[in-house]
Design a protein around this motif. Structure first.
Motif, PDB file in Angstrom:
ATOM      1  N   THR A 298     -11.206  13.698   7.257  1.00 57.95           N
ATOM      2  CA  THR A 298     -11.903  14.885   6.756  1.00 57.95           C
ATOM      3  C   THR A 298     -13.393  14.628   6.626  1.00 57.95           C
ATOM      4  O   THR A 298     -14.232  15.457   7.011  1.00 57.95           O
ATOM      5  CB  THR A 298     -11.318  15.311   5.402  1.00 57.95           C
ATOM      6  N   LEU A 299     -13.744  13.469   6.099  1.00 56.53           N
ATOM      7  CA  LEU A 299     -15.148  13.109   5.929  1.00 56.53           C
ATOM      8  C   LEU A 299     -15.846  12.997   7.284  1.00 56.53           C
ATOM      9  O   LEU A 299     -16.957  13.521   7.464  1.00 56.53           O
ATOM     10  CB  LEU A 299     -15.231  11.780   5.169  1.00 56.53           C
ATOM     11  N   ALA A 300     -15.203  12.345   8.230  1.00 58.98           N
ATOM     12  CA  ALA A 300     -15.809  12.167   9.554  1.00 58.98           C
ATOM     13  C   ALA A 300     -16.041  13.499  10.253  1.00 58.98           C
ATOM     14  O   ALA A 300     -17.084  13.718  10.880  1.00 58.98           O
ATOM     15  CB  ALA A 300     -14.914  11.270  10.414  1.00 58.98           C
ATOM     16  N   GLU A 301     -15.079  14.405  10.129  1.00 58.08           N
ATOM     17  CA  GLU A 301     -15.219  15.697  10.791  1.00 58.08           C
ATOM     18  C   GLU A 301     -16.264  16.564  10.093  1.00 58.08           C
ATOM     19  O   GLU A 301     -17.002  17.304  10.751  1.00 58.08           O
ATOM     20  CB  GLU A 301     -13.856  16.381  10.853  1.00 58.08           C
ATOM     21  N   GLN A 302     -16.344  16.456   8.775  1.00 58.45           N
ATOM     22  CA  GLN A 302     -17.357  17.209   8.029  1.00 58.45           C
ATOM     23  C   GLN A 302     -18.762  16.802   8.454  1.00 58.45           C
ATOM     24  O   GLN A 302     -19.662  17.634   8.573  1.00 58.45           O
ATOM     25  CB  GLN A 302     -17.175  16.971   6.519  1.00 58.45           C
TER      26      GLN A 302
ATOM     27  N   ILE B   5       0.813  -1.218   0.000  1.00 61.13           N
ATOM     28  CA  ILE B   5       0.000   0.000   0.000  1.00 61.13           C
ATOM     29  C   ILE B   5       0.847   1.269   0.000  1.00 61.13           C
ATOM     30  O   ILE B   5       0.327   2.364  -0.212  1.00 61.13           O
ATOM     31  CB  ILE B   5      -0.973   0.017   1.196  1.00 61.13           C
ATOM     32  N   ASP B   6       2.153   1.142   0.223  1.00 65.08           N
ATOM     33  CA  ASP B   6       3.065   2.293   0.167  1.00 65.08           C
ATOM     34  C   ASP B   6       2.516   3.449   1.004  1.00 65.08           C
ATOM     35  O   ASP B   6       2.246   3.296   2.185  1.00 65.08           O
ATOM     36  CB  ASP B   6       3.311   2.694  -1.288  1.00 65.08           C
ATOM     37  N   ASP B   7       2.305   4.610   0.358  1.00 61.80           N
ATOM     38  CA  ASP B   7       1.833   5.785   1.095  1.00 61.80           C
ATOM     39  C   ASP B   7       0.311   5.907   1.110  1.00 61.80           C
ATOM     40  O   ASP B   7      -0.234   6.889   1.595  1.00 61.80           O
ATOM     41  CB  ASP B   7       2.434   7.054   0.492  1.00 61.80           C
ATOM     42  N   LEU B   8      -0.395   4.902   0.563  1.00 64.42           N
ATOM     43  CA  LEU B   8      -1.846   5.015   0.454  1.00 64.42           C
ATOM     44  C   LEU B   8      -2.524   5.043   1.817  1.00 64.42           C
ATOM     45  O   LEU B   8      -3.585   5.646   1.973  1.00 64.42           O
ATOM     46  CB  LEU B   8      -2.408   3.857  -0.378  1.00 64.42           C
ATOM     47  N   GLN B   9      -1.948   4.391   2.816  1.00 66.33           N
ATOM     48  CA  GLN B   9      -2.559   4.355   4.146  1.00 66.33           C
ATOM     49  C   GLN B   9      -2.720   5.766   4.716  1.00 66.33           C
ATOM     50  O   GLN B   9      -3.795   6.138   5.193  1.00 66.33           O
ATOM     51  CB  GLN B   9      -1.706   3.508   5.093  1.00 66.33           C
ATOM     52  N   ILE B  10      -1.659   6.539   4.657  1.00 68.36           N
ATOM     53  CA  ILE B  10      -1.708   7.896   5.207  1.00 68.36           C
ATOM     54  C   ILE B  10      -2.712   8.744   4.436  1.00 68.36           C
ATOM     55  O   ILE B  10      -3.505   9.490   5.028  1.00 68.36           O
ATOM     56  CB  ILE B  10      -0.309   8.541   5.171  1.00 68.36           C
ATOM     57  N   ARG B  11      -2.705   8.618   3.128  1.00 62.76           N
ATOM     58  CA  ARG B  11      -3.621   9.417   2.306  1.00 62.76           C
ATOM     59  C   ARG B  11      -5.071   9.021   2.549  1.00 62.76           C
ATOM     60  O   ARG B  11      -5.963   9.879   2.680  1.00 62.76           O
ATOM     61  CB  ARG B  11      -3.258   9.270   0.837  1.00 62.76           C
ATOM     62  N   ALA B  12      -5.344   7.717   2.619  1.00 58.73           N
ATOM     63  CA  ALA B  12      -6.712   7.255   2.839  1.00 58.73           C
ATOM     64  C   ALA B  12      -7.213   7.660   4.219  1.00 58.73           C
ATOM     65  O   ALA B  12      -8.374   8.070   4.377  1.00 58.73           O
ATOM     66  CB  ALA B  12      -6.782   5.741   2.670  1.00 58.73           C
ATOM     67  N   ALA B  13      -6.356   7.552   5.236  1.00 59.89           N
ATOM     68  CA  ALA B  13      -6.761   7.936   6.587  1.00 59.89           C
ATOM     69  C   ALA B  13      -7.089   9.421   6.660  1.00 59.89           C
ATOM     70  O   ALA B  13      -8.041   9.833   7.347  1.00 59.89           O
ATOM     71  CB  ALA B  13      -5.652   7.582   7.579  1.00 59.89           C
ATOM     72  N   ALA B  14      -6.322  10.240   5.948  1.00 61.97           N
ATOM     73  CA  ALA B  14      -6.583  11.681   5.946  1.00 61.97           C
ATOM     74  C   ALA B  14      -7.927  11.988   5.296  1.00 61.97           C
ATOM     75  O   ALA B  14      -8.685  12.845   5.771  1.00 61.97           O
ATOM     76  CB  ALA B  14      -5.461  12.417   5.215  1.00 61.97           C
ATOM     77  N   LEU B  15      -8.256  11.286   4.212  1.00 59.50           N
ATOM     78  CA  LEU B  15      -9.549  11.487   3.561  1.00 59.50           C
ATOM     79  C   LEU B  15     -10.683  11.078   4.491  1.00 59.50           C
ATOM     80  O   LEU B  15     -11.704  11.778   4.596  1.00 59.50           O
ATOM     81  CB  LEU B  15      -9.613  10.675   2.262  1.00 59.50           C
TER      82      LEU B  15
END
Length: 388
Positions: free
Chosen positions: A242-246, A229-239
Motif C-alpha cells: 500500500t505504501l509503495a503504491e501510494q 512470525i505467524d500471520d505477520l508476514q502477510i500483514r506486513a507485506a500488504a502494508l
C-alpha cells in the motif's frame, strides 16, 4: 553490427550502501558512477567517485549527463537536488518519496493515510508546544528531530513529564530549523522490518520478515526469516505494498515495524536498501542490492525467497577478528573499507544455515569465538523458540 553500451547507474551518496550497490550492479553489466560531498567515501574504492557539494548545480548537471538512471544510498540527500536531477534524467525512487521519508511528521502522516497504525504523535515547534504535546500524549515519550535523525541520533526519551526541560535543552535548538515531533513510547515485544521492492512496471515483491535488535539505537543483530512470525508476514507485506503504491515507489525500501500485543505499528520508512537486509546478499536468491539495481533500471525483478536461515552481525566502531567468521561453515565477511570511529558502521558478517537449529549452533560458535555472546544472545533466544 550494432554496438553495445553498458547502462550507467548514478548513485547519490558514497557510503557502504552505494558500495554494495556497485558490487551488485557489475555482474548485471551495469556501470556505476557515485557522487558524494567527501573525497574518501568508501564506495569510491569500487566505483568512480565525483566529489561535489549537494548544492553544486553545475556538478550535478555534469553527473546527470554521464548516467542513465539516478538513485541514492541515504535519505538525507537534499530532495531539491534529486528534483533538479529528475528534470534531466530518470530518478528512482522519485524525489517526492524521498521528501516524505525525510520528515518524520510527514512520514507518520503518510503511514496513517495508508492504514498503517502508528504510535500517537504531535508536532512540536516551541517549548510551549512540547508541554501541549506531553499533555496530550503523556509519558513515557520520545522527542525527535523531524529531519536528519538516524541510528538513534536526534532523539531524547522522556521517562516522565519531569524530563521536559532536559529534553528541550537537548533538542530545542533544532525546533526552528528542522522541527520536532513527540511520539508516544511503545513498549514493544519485537522489532521487525519488511524489505520490499517495486519495479518500474509495478511488480512488487517482499523478502521474509527480518527480526532486529538494536544497541544504543543502532542495529546490532538481524535474523531472517524472523522466528515465529505467524500471520505477520502477510500483514506486513500488504502494508508495504500500500505504501509503495501510494508513493509510486520504484526500488527497494524498508518499513520498520514494532510488534505490540500482536499489532503492527509503523516506526520508520527507509527509502533505500537497508541495514537489516544485508543478510540477503548470501541468504536470499536475489539480494536487496541486486533487486534495487534491477528495479530502477527496468529489469525483471529477482526471486526474494530465502536459501535457508541467516543471521547478521553489524560491526560498529571497529572490526573484530575476521578469522572465526571465515572459518565458519557458510560464514561471510564484509569490510566496508572505512576508518574505525566510535558509532560508525564499518562492516558486517552473515552466517547462513539450512534451518534454525543449525543456525543457532553456528551463531553461538561464532559469537563465542569473537567474545560477542551478548550481541548474539537475543537472536539465540529467538531461535530457541522463546520471545525476544
Amino acid at each position: 553490427m550494432s554496438s553495445y553500451r553498458q547502462p550507467v547507474l548514478g548513485i547519490l551518496g558514497g557510503g557502504q550502501l552505494a558500495r554494495m550497490l556497485a558490487l551488485a550492479a557489475a555482474p548485471l553489466g551495469v556501470k556505476t558512477q557515485v557522487v558524494d560531498n567527501v573525497a574518501d567515501a568508501c564506495a569510491g574504492q569500487v566505483a568512480p567517485l565525483i566529489q561535489a557539494d549537494w548544492n553544486d548545480q553545475a556538478a550535478l548537471d555534469a553527473f546527470a549527463a554521464q548516467v542513465d538512471v539516478v538513485t541514492f544510498d541515504f535519505e538525507n540527500v537534499p530532495a531539491e537536488a534529486a528534483r533538479r536531477l529528475a528534470g534531466k534524467v530518470a530518478v528512482y525512487p522519485n524525489p517526492d518519496a524521498l521528501a516524505v521519508a525525510q520528515d518524520r511528521l510527514t512520514e507518520k502522516t503518510m503511514f496513517r493515510e495508508c492504514g498503517i497504525a502508528t504510535p500517537a504523535f504531535m508536532p512540536v515547534d516551541d517549548r510551549a508546544g512540547l508541554d501541549r504535546a506531553l499533555a496530550e500524549i503523556g509519558a513515557p515519550a520520545v522527542l525527535k528531530t523531524r529531519r536528519f535523525g538516524y541510528d538513534g541520533k536526534g532523539q531524547f526519551r522522556l521517562k516522565t513529564l519531569a524530563d521536559a526541560d532536559a529534553a528541550w535543552a537537548a533538542l530545542g535548538a533544532s525546533a526552528a530549523t528542522h522541527g520536532l515531533i513527540l511520539e508516544a513510547f511503545v513498549p514493544f515485544q519485537r522489532e521487525l522490518s519488511v524489505l520490499a521492492v517495486r519495479g518500474r512496471d509495478g511488480e512488487f515483491r517482499t523478502w521474509p520478515l527480518t527480526g532486529n535488535w538494536h544497541t544504543d539505537g543502532v542495529l546490532s543483530l538481524s535474523l531472517a526469516p524472523a522466528p515465529d512470525i505467524d500471520d505477520l508476514q502477510i500483514r506486513a507485506a500488504a502494508l508495504a505494498r500500500t505504501l509503495a503504491e501510494q508513493l509510486d515507489y520504484v526500488g527497494v525500501f524498508a518499513l520498520e515495524l514494532f510488534v505490540k500485543d500482536g499489532e503492527l505499528l509503523g516506526n520508520e520508512m527507509a527509502p533505500r536498501v537497508h541495514n537489516s537486509g544485508h543478510w540477503s546478499i548470501e541468504g536470499a536468491h536475489t539480494s536487496q542490492f541486486e533487486n534495487h539495481v534491477r528495479a530502477v533500471l527496468g529489469m525483471p525483478l529477482g526471486d526474494t525467497g530465502v536459501r535457508g536461515c541467516s543471521a547478521m552481525f553489524n560491526w560498529i566502531g571497529e572490526l573484530p577478528d575476521m578469522a572465526p567468521v571465515l572459518r565458519a561453515v557458510d560464514g561471510h565477511w564484509h569490510d566496508y573499507g572505512k576508518q574505525p570511529r566510535p558509532g560508525r558502521k564499518v562492516g558486517h558478517a552473515t552466517v547462513c544455515a539450512p534451518d534454525a537449529a543449525t543456525l543457532a549452533i553456528r551463531l553461538r560458535d561464532i559469537a563465542q569465538a569473537l567474545g560477542r555472546e551478548e550481541q548474539a544472545e537475543p537472536g539465540l533466544r529467538a531461535l530457541g523458540g522463546t520471545s525476544a
